[in-house]
Design a protein around this motif. Sequence first.
Motif, PDB file in Angstrom:
ATOM      1  N   ASN A  46       0.845  -1.190   0.000  1.00 45.87           N
ATOM      2  CA  ASN A  46       0.000   0.000   0.000  1.00 45.87           C
ATOM      3  C   ASN A  46       0.886   1.247   0.000  1.00 45.87           C
ATOM      4  O   ASN A  46       2.118   1.174   0.076  1.00 45.87           O
ATOM      5  CB  ASN A  46      -0.972  -0.003   1.189  1.00 45.87           C
ATOM      6  CG  ASN A  46      -0.257  -0.075   2.532  1.00 45.87           C
ATOM      7  OD1 ASN A  46       0.881   0.374   2.666  1.00 45.87           O
ATOM      8  ND2 ASN A  46      -0.925  -0.644   3.527  1.00 45.87           N
ATOM      9  N   GLU A  48       1.498   3.505   2.172  1.00 49.21           N
ATOM     10  CA  GLU A  48       2.345   3.702   3.360  1.00 49.21           C
ATOM     11  C   GLU A  48       3.602   2.849   3.281  1.00 49.21           C
ATOM     12  O   GLU A  48       4.718   3.320   3.563  1.00 49.21           O
ATOM     13  CB  GLU A  48       1.552   3.365   4.619  1.00 49.21           C
ATOM     14  CG  GLU A  48       2.349   3.570   5.902  1.00 49.21           C
ATOM     15  CD  GLU A  48       1.543   3.276   7.155  1.00 49.21           C
ATOM     16  OE1 GLU A  48       2.123   3.320   8.252  1.00 49.21           O
ATOM     17  OE2 GLU A  48       0.326   2.994   7.024  1.00 49.21           O
ATOM     18  N   ARG A  49       3.438   1.572   2.905  1.00 47.64           N
ATOM     19  CA  ARG A  49       4.585   0.671   2.789  1.00 47.64           C
ATOM     20  C   ARG A  49       5.522   1.136   1.671  1.00 47.64           C
ATOM     21  O   ARG A  49       6.748   1.125   1.824  1.00 47.64           O
ATOM     22  CB  ARG A  49       4.092  -0.751   2.524  1.00 47.64           C
ATOM     23  CG  ARG A  49       5.178  -1.740   2.126  1.00 47.64           C
ATOM     24  CD  ARG A  49       6.235  -1.916   3.187  1.00 47.64           C
ATOM     25  NE  ARG A  49       7.226  -2.904   2.785  1.00 47.64           N
ATOM     26  CZ  ARG A  49       8.499  -2.876   3.147  1.00 47.64           C
ATOM     27  NH1 ARG A  49       8.941  -1.904   3.916  1.00 47.64           N
ATOM     28  NH2 ARG A  49       9.336  -3.802   2.747  1.00 47.64           N
ATOM     29  N   THR A  51       5.941   4.147   0.652  1.00 53.81           N
ATOM     30  CA  THR A  51       6.626   5.336   1.145  1.00 53.81           C
ATOM     31  C   THR A  51       7.833   4.936   1.989  1.00 53.81           C
ATOM     32  O   THR A  51       8.905   5.550   1.899  1.00 53.81           O
ATOM     33  CB  THR A  51       5.671   6.214   1.970  1.00 53.81           C
ATOM     34  OG1 THR A  51       4.577   6.627   1.137  1.00 53.81           O
ATOM     35  CG2 THR A  51       6.383   7.453   2.503  1.00 53.81           C
ATOM     36  N   GLN A  52       7.683   3.894   2.802  1.00 51.51           N
ATOM     37  CA  GLN A  52       8.804   3.411   3.612  1.00 51.51           C
ATOM     38  C   GLN A  52       9.948   2.927   2.727  1.00 51.51           C
ATOM     39  O   GLN A  52      11.126   3.197   3.003  1.00 51.51           O
ATOM     40  CB  GLN A  52       8.327   2.290   4.532  1.00 51.51           C
ATOM     41  CG  GLN A  52       7.338   2.734   5.597  1.00 51.51           C
ATOM     42  CD  GLN A  52       6.747   1.551   6.367  1.00 51.51           C
ATOM     43  OE1 GLN A  52       7.073   0.394   6.102  1.00 51.51           O
ATOM     44  NE2 GLN A  52       5.870   1.838   7.316  1.00 51.51           N
ATOM     45  N   THR A  55      11.599   5.950   1.060  1.00 48.88           N
ATOM     46  CA  THR A  55      12.362   6.700   2.057  1.00 48.88           C
ATOM     47  C   THR A  55      13.714   6.051   2.287  1.00 48.88           C
ATOM     48  O   THR A  55      14.741   6.727   2.407  1.00 48.88           O
ATOM     49  CB  THR A  55      11.581   6.789   3.382  1.00 48.88           C
ATOM     50  OG1 THR A  55      10.338   7.472   3.152  1.00 48.88           O
ATOM     51  CG2 THR A  55      12.373   7.537   4.440  1.00 48.88           C
ATOM     52  N   ARG A  70       1.300  10.709  -1.950  1.00 49.28           N
ATOM     53  CA  ARG A  70       1.000   9.282  -2.034  1.00 49.28           C
ATOM     54  C   ARG A  70      -0.502   9.069  -2.089  1.00 49.28           C
ATOM     55  O   ARG A  70      -1.285   9.886  -1.607  1.00 49.28           O
ATOM     56  CB  ARG A  70       1.607   8.535  -0.845  1.00 49.28           C
ATOM     57  CG  ARG A  70       1.070   8.964   0.517  1.00 49.28           C
ATOM     58  CD  ARG A  70       1.853   8.301   1.623  1.00 49.28           C
ATOM     59  NE  ARG A  70       1.300   8.570   2.945  1.00 49.28           N
ATOM     60  CZ  ARG A  70       1.868   8.198   4.088  1.00 49.28           C
ATOM     61  NH1 ARG A  70       2.995   7.506   4.062  1.00 49.28           N
ATOM     62  NH2 ARG A  70       1.308   8.473   5.237  1.00 49.28           N
ATOM     63  N   ASP A  72      -3.544   5.591  -2.336  1.00 44.94           N
ATOM     64  CA  ASP A  72      -4.061   4.258  -2.631  1.00 44.94           C
ATOM     65  C   ASP A  72      -5.262   4.407  -3.563  1.00 44.94           C
ATOM     66  O   ASP A  72      -6.004   5.396  -3.488  1.00 44.94           O
ATOM     67  CB  ASP A  72      -4.489   3.553  -1.344  1.00 44.94           C
ATOM     68  CG  ASP A  72      -3.304   3.184  -0.468  1.00 44.94           C
ATOM     69  OD1 ASP A  72      -2.439   2.430  -0.943  1.00 44.94           O
ATOM     70  OD2 ASP A  72      -3.245   3.663   0.683  1.00 44.94           O
ATOM     71  N   VAL A  80       3.285   6.549  -5.169  1.00 44.03           N
ATOM     72  CA  VAL A  80       4.023   7.451  -4.289  1.00 44.03           C
ATOM     73  C   VAL A  80       5.013   8.230  -5.147  1.00 44.03           C
ATOM     74  O   VAL A  80       5.680   7.659  -6.023  1.00 44.03           O
ATOM     75  CB  VAL A  80       4.799   6.691  -3.188  1.00 44.03           C
ATOM     76  CG1 VAL A  80       5.583   7.686  -2.309  1.00 44.03           C
ATOM     77  CG2 VAL A  80       3.861   5.859  -2.334  1.00 44.03           C
ATOM     78  N   ASP A  97       4.405  16.616   4.194  1.00 45.43           N
ATOM     79  CA  ASP A  97       3.911  15.515   3.363  1.00 45.43           C
ATOM     80  C   ASP A  97       2.466  15.758   2.955  1.00 45.43           C
ATOM     81  O   ASP A  97       1.639  16.167   3.755  1.00 45.43           O
ATOM     82  CB  ASP A  97       3.970  14.187   4.136  1.00 45.43           C
ATOM     83  CG  ASP A  97       5.406  13.782   4.414  1.00 45.43           C
ATOM     84  OD1 ASP A  97       6.306  14.502   3.958  1.00 45.43           O
ATOM     85  OD2 ASP A  97       5.597  12.757   5.095  1.00 45.43           O
ATOM     86  N   PRO A  99      -1.087  14.031   1.809  1.00 44.82           N
ATOM     87  CA  PRO A  99      -1.722  12.723   1.925  1.00 44.82           C
ATOM     88  C   PRO A  99      -2.148  12.157   0.586  1.00 44.82           C
ATOM     89  O   PRO A  99      -2.424  10.987   0.460  1.00 44.82           O
ATOM     90  CB  PRO A  99      -2.935  13.006   2.820  1.00 44.82           C
ATOM     91  CG  PRO A  99      -3.239  14.448   2.589  1.00 44.82           C
ATOM     92  CD  PRO A  99      -1.912  15.111   2.355  1.00 44.82           C
TER      93      PRO A  99
END
Length: 270
Positions: A46, A48-49, A51-52, A55, A70, A72, A80, A97, A99
């Motif tokens: 997703n 969030e993942r 983005t990790q 990063t 980013r 979904d 992203v 950031d 959303p």
Amino acid sequence: MQQSKLKLHGFNNLTKSLSFNIYDVCYAKNAEQRHAYISYIDEVYNAERLTQILTQVADIIGANILNIARQDYEPQGASVTMLIAEEEVLDSDRVEDEPAPGPLPDTVLAHLDKSHITVHTYPESHPDHGVSTFRADIDVSTCGVISPLTALNYLIHSFDSDIVTMDYRVRGFTRDVEGRKHFIDHEINSIQNYLSEDTKQRYQMIDVNVYQEHLFHTKMMLKDLDLDNYLFGESSESFGLEEKEEIRRHLRREMFEIFYGRNMEPDQEV
């Protein structure tokens, strides 16, 4: 022997771009399992993942993050985008950031000639033969001294990569203090030069390079197919020998078609 640094006139204007297409292939026996596979991919990768992951890429190449957008998507997929810079980012330059993607604040426009990292995901499935695929498109584009090639192995290991298609290109030119143009600032004859040994052992590879234009293209396909790694919601013990061979044949056909970029004849062996 360490190569001496090139003395430049001002900023290094060379743009180094690394583009990935990463594919994961899976066998999902029925409609319920195919739906569950898509839901699983959407959860694992997703926004969030992703983005990790990006990063960490920025950290590996030594870049500073200016902005993150980013999103979904419904019914599936995520995106992203990061704007990054080589030099230290002052608090007055940093943008919070976002959303969701959209027009970027005016304060970021001054950095658009620098660098960016993007990822887009495309889970998909088809009822024929129970084969589902997941594709992630990743672009890492940098200016200055930092190089996207340093994140190569991390990105390959961050996804379940059955097939990887990579393009690397150096664009533009920079000048040294004497005014001489430099169209590339590092030695390279293949993307494979930057791959780890374990990756080279696991994948079959093909290169298509245009050295004069600083264009490098590498395709990789996993050599070994362990069926249990491709069955979603099932174990290989649930199938008979003939059925397992049929599943392997469909999976290999899917991988070969993606790798070579063409459809195969129904009776063509892989």
